[in-house]
Design a protein around this motif. Structure first.
Motif, PDB file in Angstrom:
ATOM      1  N   ALA A 258       0.828  -1.209   0.000  1.00  0.00           N
ATOM      2  CA  ALA A 258       0.000   0.000   0.000  1.00  0.00           C
ATOM      3  C   ALA A 258       0.861   1.257   0.000  1.00  0.00           C
ATOM      4  CB  ALA A 258      -0.938  -0.003   1.208  1.00  0.00           C
ATOM      5  N   ALA A 259       1.944   1.264   0.761  1.00  0.00           N
ATOM      6  CA  ALA A 259       2.835   2.426   0.800  1.00  0.00           C
ATOM      7  C   ALA A 259       3.501   2.646  -0.554  1.00  0.00           C
ATOM      8  CB  ALA A 259       3.887   2.247   1.892  1.00  0.00           C
ATOM      9  N   LEU A 260       3.906   1.562  -1.204  1.00  0.00           N
ATOM     10  CA  LEU A 260       4.514   1.689  -2.522  1.00  0.00           C
ATOM     11  C   LEU A 260       3.513   2.224  -3.541  1.00  0.00           C
ATOM     12  CD1 LEU A 260       6.614  -1.612  -2.650  1.00  0.00           C
ATOM     13  CD2 LEU A 260       7.447   0.720  -2.283  1.00  0.00           C
ATOM     14  N   ALA A 261       2.251   1.804  -3.407  1.00  0.00           N
ATOM     15  CA  ALA A 261       1.207   2.305  -4.314  1.00  0.00           C
ATOM     16  C   ALA A 261       0.983   3.806  -4.116  1.00  0.00           C
ATOM     17  CB  ALA A 261      -0.097   1.538  -4.083  1.00  0.00           C
ATOM     18  N   ILE A 262       1.015   4.251  -2.875  1.00  0.00           N
ATOM     19  CA  ILE A 262       0.858   5.682  -2.605  1.00  0.00           C
ATOM     20  C   ILE A 262       2.047   6.462  -3.149  1.00  0.00           C
ATOM     21  CG2 ILE A 262       0.732   7.410  -0.757  1.00  0.00           C
ATOM     22  CD1 ILE A 262      -0.897   5.320   0.847  1.00  0.00           C
ATOM     23  N   SER A 263       3.237   5.889  -3.070  1.00  0.00           N
ATOM     24  CA  SER A 263       4.415   6.531  -3.656  1.00  0.00           C
ATOM     25  C   SER A 263       4.257   6.685  -5.169  1.00  0.00           C
ATOM     26  CB  SER A 263       5.673   5.710  -3.342  1.00  0.00           C
ATOM     27  OG  SER A 263       5.951   5.735  -1.956  1.00  0.00           O
ATOM     28  N   GLN A 264       3.686   5.665  -5.803  1.00  0.00           N
ATOM     29  CA  GLN A 264       3.441   5.750  -7.237  1.00  0.00           C
ATOM     30  C   GLN A 264       2.407   6.831  -7.550  1.00  0.00           C
ATOM     31  OE1 GLN A 264       2.373   1.760  -8.415  1.00  0.00           O
ATOM     32  NE2 GLN A 264       4.460   0.986  -8.202  1.00  0.00           N
ATOM     33  N   LEU A 265       1.404   6.955  -6.697  1.00  0.00           N
ATOM     34  CA  LEU A 265       0.411   8.018  -6.870  1.00  0.00           C
ATOM     35  C   LEU A 265       1.064   9.388  -6.768  1.00  0.00           C
ATOM     36  CD1 LEU A 265      -2.558   6.592  -4.763  1.00  0.00           C
ATOM     37  CD2 LEU A 265      -2.649   7.178  -7.188  1.00  0.00           C
ATOM     38  N   ALA A 266       1.966   9.527  -5.799  1.00  0.00           N
ATOM     39  CA  ALA A 266       2.668  10.797  -5.639  1.00  0.00           C
ATOM     40  C   ALA A 266       3.507  11.114  -6.874  1.00  0.00           C
ATOM     41  CB  ALA A 266       3.548  10.757  -4.391  1.00  0.00           C
ATOM     42  N   ASN A 267       4.192  10.107  -7.417  1.00  0.00           N
ATOM     43  CA  ASN A 267       4.979  10.310  -8.635  1.00  0.00           C
ATOM     44  C   ASN A 267       4.096  10.790  -9.776  1.00  0.00           C
ATOM     45  OD1 ASN A 267       7.399   9.529  -7.490  1.00  0.00           O
ATOM     46  ND2 ASN A 267       7.190   7.389  -8.099  1.00  0.00           N
ATOM     47  N   LYS A 268       2.945  10.154  -9.918  1.00  0.00           N
ATOM     48  CA  LYS A 268       2.033  10.519 -10.996  1.00  0.00           C
ATOM     49  C   LYS A 268       1.515  11.939 -10.816  1.00  0.00           C
ATOM     50  CE  LYS A 268      -1.762   8.551 -13.678  1.00  0.00           C
ATOM     51  NZ  LYS A 268      -2.693   7.391 -13.800  1.00  0.00           N
TER      52      LYS A 268
END
Length: 278
Positions: A258-268
């Motif tokens: 979940a944390a990695l997914a949120i990091s990807q959201l932040a990148n996007k």
């Protein structure tokens, strides 16, 4: 930058956000409660701060605020103190774990369950004054389509709707999106699907919701409102652990799914929304 006129409607259209300079204003909202909206706001803020962005999370859930609980903060001053003249705005902005700032609303303020002209003006001016000092302001709104929620959203140039795969969440998300298209003239809304069971579920759900919108929701331009799928956050036991410990997932277990997914959201978000704001 001119002041908000006294005749400003409770729900302004999407161009309202163009009055602000500085921060990109992004409303994080949901059709119903309990979908992880505040959790997403807080952890997304931490991920954005890690990427060098100056981030403020403003607790726009004036009646039932809980951002302080998620972050385990006990501020002496809140937005309520600013509105009542007991504190200056800058005194109520505090540092949060994760390297970002927060402006908390205080909880159980029943006087804010209805949006008065005075509260509307004060809230407008608070966002206006803070915008030059940040790269992004996340408005963590309440759930649903109350006048307080809709006014908060009207101050944002972008809207992110958080939903889960549950039918009730999606039904309420559709209702909220329809109101945003009809009342605020929104041409697009961004989607984050939380607690996704499998990779790709969120994109499929967004596509199904888009099909319904194409049939029943029309904007002023004559075209259906467009849903933009920002990403999924997978169901992850580490999320519950972080919530129970009142810690940010990005700090407690940054390597979990979940944390990695949120990091990807932040990148996007940095590559799209914030790149255009730079």
């Amino acid at each position: 930058m001119s002041d908000a006129p006294s005749t400003q409607p409770l729900q302004a259209d999407a161009t309202e956000a163009s009055r602000y300079s500085g921060a990109r204003i992004i409303a994080v909202t949901s059709g119903k409660g309990g979908v992880g909206k505040t959790f997403v706001s807080a952890n997304l803020a931490a991920a954005l701060a890690r990427r060098g962005k100056r981030v403020l999370v403003l607790d726009a859930d004036l009646g039932l605020a809980n951002l302080d609980v998620v972050l385990n903060l006990h501020p002496k001053l809140t937005l309520h103190d600013v509105f009542t003249g007991k504190a200056r705005l800058e005194e109520a902005v505090v540092a949060a774990p994760g390297g970002f700032s927060v402006l908390l609303a205080g909880s159980g303020m029943i006087e804010y369950s209805r949006l008065t002209q005075d509260v509307r003006n004060q809230f407008y001016h608070a966002v206006q004054k803070l915008a030059p000092y940040f790269d992004v302001i996340l408005l963590d709104t309440g759930a649903g389509i109350s006048e307080v929620v809709l006014f908060s959203i009207s101050l944002a140039s972008e809207v992110v709707v958080v939903a889960t795969p549950e039918p009730t969440s999606l039904t309420d998300a559709y209702a909220a999106i329809k109101v945003l298209a009809m009342q605020q003239k929104r041409q697009h809304v961004r989607m984050i699907v939380n607690q996704a069971a499998r990779p790709g579920d969120g994109r499929a759900i967004t596509g199904q919701l888009q099909q319904v919108i194409d049939r029943f929701v029309m904007t002023d331009s004559g075209r259906p409102l467009r849903l933009i799928h920002m990403g999924d956050i997978p169901a992850d036991p580490a999320v519950r652990e972080a919530i129970m410990r009142r810690q940010l997932l990005q700090l407690l277990t940054p390597g979990c799914p979940a944390a990695l997914a949120i990091s990807q959201l932040a990148n996007k978000m940095v590559e799209t929304l914030l790149a255009r704001a730079a």
